[in-house]
Write an enzyme that holds these catalytic residues in place. Sequence first.
Site, PDB file in Angstrom:
ATOM      1  N   CYS A 125      -0.197   1.146   7.453  1.00 23.19           N
ATOM      2  CA  CYS A 125      -0.786   1.439   6.138  1.00 23.19           C
ATOM      3  C   CYS A 125      -2.216   1.949   6.272  1.00 23.19           C
ATOM      4  O   CYS A 125      -2.656   2.768   5.469  1.00 23.19           O
ATOM      5  CB  CYS A 125      -0.728   0.206   5.245  1.00 23.19           C
ATOM      6  SG  CYS A 125       0.937  -0.071   4.610  1.00 23.19           S
ATOM      7  N   GLU A 129       0.833  -1.207   0.000  1.00 19.96           N
ATOM      8  CA  GLU A 129       0.000   0.000   0.000  1.00 19.96           C
ATOM      9  C   GLU A 129       0.868   1.258   0.000  1.00 19.96           C
ATOM     10  O   GLU A 129       0.579   2.228  -0.703  1.00 19.96           O
ATOM     11  CB  GLU A 129      -0.934   0.013   1.219  1.00 19.96           C
ATOM     12  CG  GLU A 129      -1.885  -1.157   1.280  1.00 19.96           C
ATOM     13  CD  GLU A 129      -1.314  -2.391   1.997  1.00 19.96           C
ATOM     14  OE1 GLU A 129      -2.116  -3.242   2.386  1.00 19.96           O
ATOM     15  OE2 GLU A 129      -0.077  -2.503   2.157  1.00 19.96           O
TER      16      GLU A 129
END
Length: 152
Positions: free
Chosen positions: A110, A76
Site C-alpha cells: 500500500c 488503502e
Amino acid sequence: MSPESAQRFRDNDMHNYKEKPMSKDELFVAAREAMAKAHAPYSKFPVGAAIRAEDGRIYTGANIENLSFPEGWCAETTAISHMVMAGQRKITEVAVVAEKLALCPPCGGCRQRLAEFSGASTRIYLCDETGIRKTLALSDLLPHSFETEILG
C-alpha cells in the site's frame, strides 16, 4: 456516461466519498467509519482508511478478505480504487486506523500504491481509537519508492 448515470454512480455507497471539505480529524472519523465496514473474518484485523483527493473529496475503504487469505484488498487499496473510479488521480492526505493496532501504518504494498498517486510530502495520519496520534510524510514511510516518472 450520461449526467444521470454519473450521479447514480456518485450516489452509490460503494463509491463512498464526501463532498464537503473535511479537517484532518474528520478524515480520521471517515477512516473509523470505514473500518466498521471491514470484511476481515480470517485475520480478525479490521482496518479503515480515508484519503483526500486533490479536489478535496474524501474516499474511504476497508480491508476486504477472502478465503484465499491473505489475498484480498487492504483498506488503502479500496479507498484508492474508489478515488480512481471517480476520476481522481492525486492524493493529498491519508488517515489509517486499525481496531487492534494503534498507529497501524500502511503495509509495504500500500505504501507503493499510495506513492503512485501521491508526492513525497503527502501527509499520512496514523490513528488509534481516539484520533490522529502521529503524522508522517509518505517519504518517511517509503523513502526509496519507485518513481513513476522514470518508468513512463
